[in-house]
Design a protein around this motif. Structure first.
Motif, PDB file in Angstrom:
ATOM      1  N   ASP A 250     -30.564 -15.820  36.742  1.00  0.00           N
ATOM      2  CA  ASP A 250     -29.393 -15.120  35.736  1.00  0.00           C
ATOM      3  C   ASP A 250     -28.245 -16.054  35.832  1.00  0.00           C
ATOM      4  N   ARG A 379     -22.265 -23.284  27.163  1.00  0.00           N
ATOM      5  CA  ARG A 379     -23.637 -23.734  27.107  1.00  0.00           C
ATOM      6  C   ARG A 379     -24.094 -25.015  27.726  1.00  0.00           C
ATOM      7  N   GLU A 390     -30.858 -13.437  32.057  1.00  0.00           N
ATOM      8  CA  GLU A 390     -29.679 -12.880  31.471  1.00  0.00           C
ATOM      9  C   GLU A 390     -28.262 -13.644  31.863  1.00  0.00           C
ATOM     10  N   ALA A 408     -22.015 -15.634  22.509  1.00  0.00           N
ATOM     11  CA  ALA A 408     -23.524 -15.160  22.477  1.00  0.00           C
ATOM     12  C   ALA A 408     -24.100 -16.107  21.386  1.00  0.00           C
ATOM     13  N   GLY A 412     -27.164 -18.272  22.089  1.00  0.00           N
ATOM     14  CA  GLY A 412     -28.660 -17.697  21.576  1.00  0.00           C
ATOM     15  C   GLY A 412     -29.208 -16.662  22.525  1.00  0.00           C
ATOM     16  N   ARG A 413     -28.260 -16.011  23.178  1.00  0.00           N
ATOM     17  CA  ARG A 413     -28.806 -14.994  23.963  1.00  0.00           C
ATOM     18  C   ARG A 413     -27.609 -13.901  23.988  1.00  0.00           C
ATOM     19  N   GLU A 453     -24.791  -8.946  21.164  1.00  0.00           N
ATOM     20  CA  GLU A 453     -25.583  -9.670  20.695  1.00  0.00           C
ATOM     21  C   GLU A 453     -25.513 -10.981  19.650  1.00  0.00           C
TER      22      GLU A 453
END
Length: 488
Positions: A250, A379, A390, A408, A412-413, A453
């Motif tokens: 995580d 990222r 997550e 997000a 891409g998550r 999302e």
């Protein structure tokens, strides 16, 4: 109830927290960052301690049931020199301080950075303890002669409130601690030429250790003498746990002054040939570690960009709505800190840039490009830290719905954003309840989050943008190293 305190870089907050993780009352006050030429950024320990007393006294007065403990977290890195009574020996040197950049230059040239990274897995930047300690030893040796402790913000406050000289293992991790054994690496100290100052480093507290509030401090805080005091972890790991990070792989993203990118693991793995960046941190659980990539600038980028276009944070949603993904062709590198960058690579002379500007570029394009660049940096750092699970997000930047959607989509998550804002204090309180032998329900705490999302179409666009971002960094690094017109 527990009083959780988060001593930030410029704001100190205290919350009265229930076992469900909710804050019954929160108070905050500001403390001063003193900036001066040469990249110096300092804080007055007395003022910081007074800020703690002020907010804790205020929330403690609101408690209608007995307070079980005082849980403290706060900013990490920097150098806070004190005497045996906890009085400061000169001002505290902030993690934002850049005066030790020449030390890092020498160490990089001699291979010291890589040697220490191979020993402990910790990278260094100008505001970390080792180069600051070396700078003080070279330029102000009389300060070290008067000091009994070379520590950090959290343990400086704990010493003043309890009389105990200690340090949390998370703070001590950077850069001298061998994290698996929780002991200092003599070889790392020797590599930095600092072995003679080993006696100034407090021994890391064992997991679960509690301290006791002394009578004088108890009277100032409005709490009972002898109240258990939990010290740490410092703010980055506290935010990770307070925001719901609990399973291996995580990640936690702290969108604050620092862009704190962390991934939970169960072992330390050091690549001696890799970039000597990031750090491994001990956590309150002996069988868990955090791989941390703390990029230098997060929301400070946004603040700068908004100032440049004459806007404020209140304008952010409208500005992001006024510029499409890709910012009208404008791209940015967000390395605006005077200390350069420390993760996922170390470049003390890294600097920011905008490309793709034209007479058609709008203020909204500039702000969006900067927000996208920070998301790309997130990222870059999370991937370098080994993200597989997550992602929880917290900090001031996570309060923006539009910026959170950018993060997000770049990642891409989904982002899992806690509904309670004071996640650092929550993480400290969680640790305190563990130490009291009354652990909280972590699953229940993790449900108190909302999910942001990614937009699939925008995520595909940002995938290309991220590759271009990485290529821009590779082109810029030789320029930074050669000076590139930037003098620090």
């Amino acid at each position: 109830m527990i009083v959780g305190v988060d001593v930030g870089t410029s704001v100190t907050k205290a919350s009265l927290l229930g076992r469900d993780g909710s804050a019954r009352v929160t108070r905050s006050t500001r403390s001063t960052l003193h900036r001066s030429p040469g990249g110096r950024v300092e804080q007055d320990l007395d003022e910081v301690v007074d800020s703690v007393i002020s907010v804790v006294r205020s929330v403690a007065a609101e408690a209608d049931v007995p307070v079980q403990a005082l849980a403290i977290t706060g900013q990490g890195d920097g150098l806070w020199l004190r005497d045996a009574a906890g009085r400061q020996v000169g001002p505290g040197l902030s993690w934002l301080d850049a005066r030790a950049a020449p030390v890092l230059d020498r160490w990089e040239a001699r291979g010291v950075l890589r040697e220490v990274h191979a020993l402990t897995g910790s990278g260094m930047f100008p505001g970390s303890a080792a180069p600051l300690l070396a700078h003080v030893a070279e330029h102000e040796p009389e300060r070290l002669a008067r000091a009994e402790v070379a520590g950090y913000c959290v343990d400086a406050i704990v010493q003043r409130l309890t009389g105990r000289i200690t340090v949390d293992a998370s703070d001590a991790s950077q850069p001298f601690l061998d994290v698996p054994t929780r002991t200092y690496s003599t070889a790392a100290l020797r590599a930095c030429g600092l072995a003679e100052f080993r006696g100034l480093l407090a021994e890391p507290a064992p997991p679960g250790e509690l301290f006791a509030l002394d009578a004088r401090s108890a009277a100032q805080l409005g709490l009972p003498a002898g109240l258990p005091v939990s010290a740490g972890p410092f703010d980055l790991p506290a935010c990770a746990f307070g925001s719901g990070t609990r399973d291996l792989g995580d990640g936690a993203l702290v969108i604050g002054t620092t862009l704190g990118c962390q991934v939970l693991g169960d072992q330390v793995t050091i690549d001696p040939a890799g970039d000597a960046a990031g750090m491994w941190l001990a956590t309150p659980s002996p069988d868990r570690v955090l791989r941390v990539m703390p990029a230098m600038v997060g929301t400070a980028n946004l603040d700068w960009g908004l100032r440049m276009v004459g806007a404020s944070v209140a304008d952010l949603e409208d500005l992001l709505a006024a510029s499409p993904p890709g910012a009208g062709g404008v791209a940015a590198l967000s390395f605006l800190s005077s200390s350069g960058e420390r993760a996922p690579f170390v470049e003390p002379r890294a600097s920011g840039q905008f490309t793709g500007l034209s007479l058609d570029t709008s203020p909204a394009d500039l702000v969006r490009a900067l927000c996208e660049a920070v998301a790309y940096a997130a990222r870059h750092n999370l991937e370098a830290a080994g993200l597989t699970g997550e992602v929880a997000a917290c900090g001031g930047g996570a309060r923006s719905a539009s910026w959170s959607r950018i993060f997000a989509s770049v990642l891409g998550r989904p982002l899992h954003v806690p509904k309670e804002e004071g996640v650092g204090a929550r993480g400290a309180a969680m640790t305190a309840w563990d130490s009291l032998g009354e652990p909280v329900d972590r699953e229940e705490w993790a449900t108190a989050r909302h999910v942001v999302e990614p937009d699939p179409a925008v995520a595909e666009f940002y995938e290309r943008g991220y590759r271009a971002y990485l290529e821009s960094i590779e082109r810029a690094r030789p320029v930074w190293r050669s000076g590139g017109g930037v003098t620090r």
